[in-house]
Design an enzyme around this catalytic site. Structure first.
Site, mmCIF file in Angstrom:
data_model
loop_
_atom_site.group_PDB
_atom_site.id
_atom_site.type_symbol
_atom_site.label_atom_id
_atom_site.label_comp_id
_atom_site.label_asym_id
_atom_site.label_seq_id
_atom_site.Cartn_x
_atom_site.Cartn_y
_atom_site.Cartn_z
ATOM 1 N N ASP A 12 -16.152 8.142 -24.257
ATOM 2 C CA ASP A 12 -15.047 8.451 -23.363
ATOM 3 C C ASP A 12 -14.286 7.144 -23.140
ATOM 4 O O ASP A 12 -14.851 6.058 -23.307
ATOM 5 C CB ASP A 12 -15.596 9.004 -22.039
ATOM 6 C CG ASP A 12 -14.524 9.130 -20.975
ATOM 7 O OD1 ASP A 12 -13.555 9.871 -21.218
ATOM 8 O OD2 ASP A 12 -14.657 8.490 -19.925
ATOM 9 N N ASP A 14 -11.496 6.403 -20.329
ATOM 10 C CA ASP A 14 -11.169 6.003 -18.955
ATOM 11 C C ASP A 14 -12.401 5.998 -18.061
ATOM 12 O O ASP A 14 -13.068 7.021 -17.898
ATOM 13 C CB ASP A 14 -10.125 6.961 -18.389
ATOM 14 C CG ASP A 14 -8.880 7.001 -19.260
ATOM 15 O OD1 ASP A 14 -8.222 5.959 -19.378
ATOM 16 O OD2 ASP A 14 -8.585 8.062 -19.837
ATOM 17 N N ASP A 171 -18.562 8.718 -18.141
ATOM 18 C CA ASP A 171 -18.661 8.273 -16.751
ATOM 19 C C ASP A 171 -18.470 9.405 -15.754
ATOM 20 O O ASP A 171 -18.658 9.198 -14.564
ATOM 21 C CB ASP A 171 -17.582 7.220 -16.463
ATOM 22 C CG ASP A 171 -16.189 7.837 -16.375
ATOM 23 O OD1 ASP A 171 -15.576 7.769 -15.294
ATOM 24 O OD2 ASP A 171 -15.723 8.409 -17.380
#
Length: 231
Positions: A12, A14, A171
């Site tokens: 991922d 961001d 995240d």
């Protein structure tokens, strides 16, 4: 070819590779302020961490009764975000080290993100991570964003990898859910500490409850390659 079995790693972007959430917050805050919503807070922004910009804008339009179309609001937000992203997005140092370690081993690497293709390209170029992460998939390019598995499955397809051989670094809870739905192992590094108990993170193969503060490239590398080394 990598000597680490069939391992492929999908990141991922961001909040995982780069600390871009402050820029997304500021872009969204500016967009809303321009449409008469002056009090968008960081706490409110945290509710949207992990889903695509398109979905965030759609939800905010409904919530605040905004008159412009979703397309107009999305273009406004992305324009503001790109301006911020180009002037300063910080890659997490330990994540950069992990990318470099895996690239040195020849492990196939990809990015799968809810950001627009333009934002992904700007960040990868600006941070230098694009030298290692040449395969990138935006949620704009697939039918459904996270928590659907589409972006991760498309990243695996482009890498020529079986989903079961892929490991995702994430995240956010929707991303962890997407990895699980894709049939991939997940290393979860929660950006919002209060969300570490989210049930979606319970499906992760490794959950670092302390987030980036707990993450080290060497420990992550050792966990990633363990099945291949022992296989």
């Amino acid at each position: 070819m990598s000597d680490l079995g069939g391992l492929s790693v999908i990141f991922d972007l961001d909040g995982t590779l780069v600390d871009s959430e402050p820029n997304y917050y500021e872009a969204t805050r500016q967009m809303l302020a321009g449409h008469g919503v002056p009090d968008f807070t960081w706490a409110e922004h945290e509710r949207y961490v992990g889903i695509s910009t398109l979905e965030t804008v759609t939800l905010l339009r409904d919530r605040h009764g905004l008159r412009p179309s979703v397309a107009e609001l999305l273009a406004d937000t992305n324009r503001r975000y790109l301006t911020l992203a180009r002037t300063g997005t910080r890659a997490y140092p330990e994540m950069r080290t992990l990318v470099e370690l895996l690239a040195a081993e020849g492990v196939p690497l990809a990015v799968a993100s809810g950001s627009s293709p333009e934002a992904i390209a700007a960040i990868l170029a600006g941070t230098g991570l694009g030298a290692y992460l040449r395969t990138a998939v935006s949620a704009d390019e697939v039918p459904r964003g996270k928590p659907a598995p589409d972006v991760f499955l498309e990243a695996a397809r482009r890498l020529g990898a079986a989903p079961a051989d892929c490991v995702v670094l994430e995240d956010a809870a929707p991303g962890a859910a997407a990895a699980h739905a894709a049939g991939m192992r997940c290393l979860a590094i929660p950006y919002v500490a209060a969300q570490a108990d989210a049930p979606e993170f319970g499906t992760a193969g490794l959950l670092l409850r302390g987030g980036q503060a707990e993450f080290t490239a060497r420990a992550a590398y050792d966990w990633l390659v363990r099945p291949a080394r022992s296989g």
